[in-house]
Scaffold this active site. Structure first.
Site, PDB file in Angstrom:
ATOM      1  N   TYR A  56       4.015  11.866  -7.129  1.00 42.44           N
ATOM      2  CA  TYR A  56       5.404  11.887  -6.653  1.00 42.44           C
ATOM      3  C   TYR A  56       6.307  10.929  -7.418  1.00 42.44           C
ATOM      4  O   TYR A  56       7.454  10.732  -7.012  1.00 42.44           O
ATOM      5  CB  TYR A  56       5.507  11.410  -5.194  1.00 42.44           C
ATOM      6  CG  TYR A  56       4.600  11.983  -4.165  1.00 42.44           C
ATOM      7  CD1 TYR A  56       4.685  13.323  -3.784  1.00 42.44           C
ATOM      8  CD2 TYR A  56       3.679  11.167  -3.510  1.00 42.44           C
ATOM      9  CE1 TYR A  56       3.860  13.817  -2.781  1.00 42.44           C
ATOM     10  CE2 TYR A  56       2.860  11.666  -2.509  1.00 42.44           C
ATOM     11  CZ  TYR A  56       2.965  12.987  -2.158  1.00 42.44           C
ATOM     12  OH  TYR A  56       2.169  13.457  -1.169  1.00 42.44           O
ATOM     13  N   CYS A  78      -7.218  11.186 -18.889  1.00 41.51           N
ATOM     14  CA  CYS A  78      -6.588  11.829 -20.038  1.00 41.51           C
ATOM     15  C   CYS A  78      -5.364  12.614 -19.569  1.00 41.51           C
ATOM     16  O   CYS A  78      -5.270  13.836 -19.724  1.00 41.51           O
ATOM     17  CB  CYS A  78      -7.591  12.741 -20.727  1.00 41.51           C
ATOM     18  SG  CYS A  78      -9.053  11.828 -21.239  1.00 41.51           S
ATOM     19  N   GLY A 135       1.117   8.523  10.465  1.00 42.45           N
ATOM     20  CA  GLY A 135      -0.048   8.012   9.758  1.00 42.45           C
ATOM     21  C   GLY A 135       0.346   6.850   8.865  1.00 42.45           C
ATOM     22  O   GLY A 135      -0.061   5.708   9.055  1.00 42.45           O
TER      23      GLY A 135
HETATM   24  C1  LIG Z   1       0.988  14.296   7.200  1.00 40.95           C
HETATM   25  C2  LIG Z   1       1.382  14.616   8.573  1.00 40.95           C
HETATM   26  C3  LIG Z   1       1.637  13.614   9.500  1.00 40.95           C
HETATM   27  C4  LIG Z   1       1.639  12.163   9.136  1.00 40.95           C
HETATM   28  O1  LIG Z   1       2.633  11.877   8.226  1.00 40.95           O
HETATM   29  P1  LIG Z   1       2.916  10.344   7.813  1.00 40.95           P
HETATM   30  O2  LIG Z   1       3.913  10.464   6.732  1.00 40.95           O
HETATM   31  O3  LIG Z   1       1.611   9.816   7.334  1.00 40.95           O
HETATM   32  O4  LIG Z   1       3.395   9.664   9.025  1.00 40.95           O
HETATM   33  C5  LIG Z   1       1.926  13.962  10.785  1.00 40.95           C
HETATM   34  N1  LIG Z   1       1.974  15.264  11.162  1.00 40.95           N
HETATM   35  C6  LIG Z   1       1.739  16.256  10.301  1.00 40.95           C
HETATM   36  C7  LIG Z   1       1.814  17.650  10.773  1.00 40.95           C
HETATM   37  C8  LIG Z   1       1.443  15.972   8.975  1.00 40.95           C
HETATM   38  O5  LIG Z   1       1.216  16.975   8.118  1.00 40.95           O
END
Ligand SMILES: *Cc1c(COP(=O)(O)O)cnc(C)c1O
Length: 424
Positions: free
Chosen positions: A321, A348, A281
């Site tokens: 984070y 806040c 992602g």
């Molecule tokens: C969050 C997630 C992703 C994507 O992670 P990225 O860091 O955005 O690439 C893919 N697979 C699972 C199971 C996730 O929880």
């Protein structure tokens, strides 16, 4: 050391100062802006790197940027959707992502969500061995089932995802073997194997090692259970260079390294064809999203503060984070970065800071600031604490025009679920 040169710019902001000013005069800040051309280019680079792998597909992790206008773009670039909830399945279906273009990688999953995923024809990627019989008894298993493997002590994770041994996800190794055996008994015909052990990882060899681990498992599963795994899913987690000094993963090199392993561990041992897929992602949209915010105030106490009109409710990563997001001030590109400030929101909460002791140019009230690399896990993680409303999202299209792809929330949206009738 203070930097006296002009701004480091890891990735140039795609609007001119004039275009940005015009947009921010028309629509209230803060807002998100996404760059379609950049997203498409990244999709193409990833696909290109794995072009050798027949049937390669990245399932875009919808949670990173759950907006149908974005899903439509990544779909057009040949990506599928990685969903973990009914709402994400719905969004994917909206843009025509159905069937095996959808991976359902969930955990602690209610049966309604499995039902929705199965109805869409999505690939069910189970997070636990107990879910085999759970699904079998409640709704019946589909013909293709994938398992999520948690390698435990065999692999080290990183800060965001944690140590695999402490992570709640997946099957242990022995559960994998028991699980595939059970699937076979229950008449399942097609099998897949997934793992996700890294997040925001900038070391490409991490993914090569993940491929090695899964190729090895595919061979052992074949030998012990006489089961042919149809595809492996290397997960998401390819990192992006949030800091100016970070280097992105060389995707072409990663593709070549996995190809070499494939040749030696799979093709030459007769375990092919084995498809390879991923579910990134962050790397797809992260670098191509910007949070635009305006300076509201200055404050000097023990430290100097620049107060902006965005806050942690718009972008939670720095507060949650301690994540670094690069900040630039397009209108002051040519001025020296000779101030050290904390850039803060108005929650806040003292962790409501976008930058801590950061070198920036002198910023004046009403200046526009751009917070970079906010295109993944940015707007999506927004919340409404302290009565904050979530911002609008805009898309800079490839023809140069700008389209609003989500309006800003209003106070009516904020209170839509409250019943005020007793007080009126
Ligand atoms: C969050 C997630 C992703 C994507 O992670 P990225 O860091 O955005 O690439 C893919 N697979 C699972 C199971 C996730 O929880």
């Amino acid at each position: 050391m203070l930097q006296t040169e002009t701004s480091p710019m890891p990735r140039p902001f795609p609007l001119s100062v004039e275009q940005l000013t015009e947009l921010a005069n028309e629509f209230p800040t803060p807002f998100y802006l996404y760059d379609e051309a950049g997203i498409r280019q990244t999709c193409q680079e990833l696909n290109q790197a794995f072009q050798w792998a027949d049937g390669f597909r990245n399932y875009f992790a919808v949670k990173a940027l759950p907006n149908p206008h974005i899903l439509n773009i990544v779909h057009d670039e040949g990506m599928g959707a990685d969903c973990s909830s009914k709402a994400e399945l719905f969004l994917s279906e909206t843009v025509g992502l159905t069937g095996e273009q959808v991976m359902f990688t969930s955990n602690n999953t209610p049966i309604e969500e499995y039902t929705a995923a199965k109805a869409l024809g999505a690939i069910l990627n189970l997070d636990d061995i107990s879910h085999i019989d759970f699904i079998h008894e409640q709704i019946g298993l589909p013909e293709l089932v994938s398992f999520r493997y948690n390698p435990g002590a065999a692999r080290e994770g990183n800060v965001i995802i944690g140590n695999p041994e402490e992570a709640k996800y997946g099957f242990t190794e022995s559960q994998l073997f028991d699980g595939y055996r059970r699937l076979k008994e229950l008449g399942v015909q097609r099998y897949a194997l997934h793992t996700m052990v890294a997040s925001n990882e900038l070391d490409g060899s991490f993914f090569v090692e993940t491929a090695r681990m899964l190729f090895d498992l595919v061979a052992r599963i074949h030998n012990e259970l006489d089961i042919q795994i149809e595809f492996i899913n290397l997960g998401g987690g390819i990192g992006i260079p949030y800091r100016p000094e970070d280097q992105p993963i060389d995707l072409a090199k990663l593709g070549v390294a996995v190809h070499e392993l494939y040749n030696s561990m799979i093709a030459s041992t007769g375990l092919d064809p084995l498809r390879i897929v991923m579910e990134n992602g962050r790397m797809v949209t992260g670098p191509h999203g910007y949070l635009v915010t305006r300076c509201l105030h200055h404050k000097s106490i023990y430290r100097d503060y620049v107060g902006v009109d965005a806050c942690m409710a718009n972008l939670m990563r720095p507060g949650m984070y301690g994540a670094y997001h690069h900040i630039t001030v397009p209108g002051r590109k040519d001025e020296p970065w000779d101030r050290v400030v904390d850039v803060v929101g108005s929650l806040c909460e003292n962790n409501d800071k976008f930058a801590i002791q950061r070198e920036l140019p002198a910023i004046q009230r009403d200046d526009l600031l751009v917070i970079h690399d906010a295109g993944a896990h940015g707007h999506a993680m927004g919340f409404q604490y302290n009565g904050k409303t979530r911002s609008a999202e805009f898309l800079l299209q490839t023809d140069g025009s700008i389209k609003q792809i989500r309006r800003a929330e209003t106070q009516d949206d904020l209170f839509a679920t409250l019943d005020f009738s007793e007080f009126r």
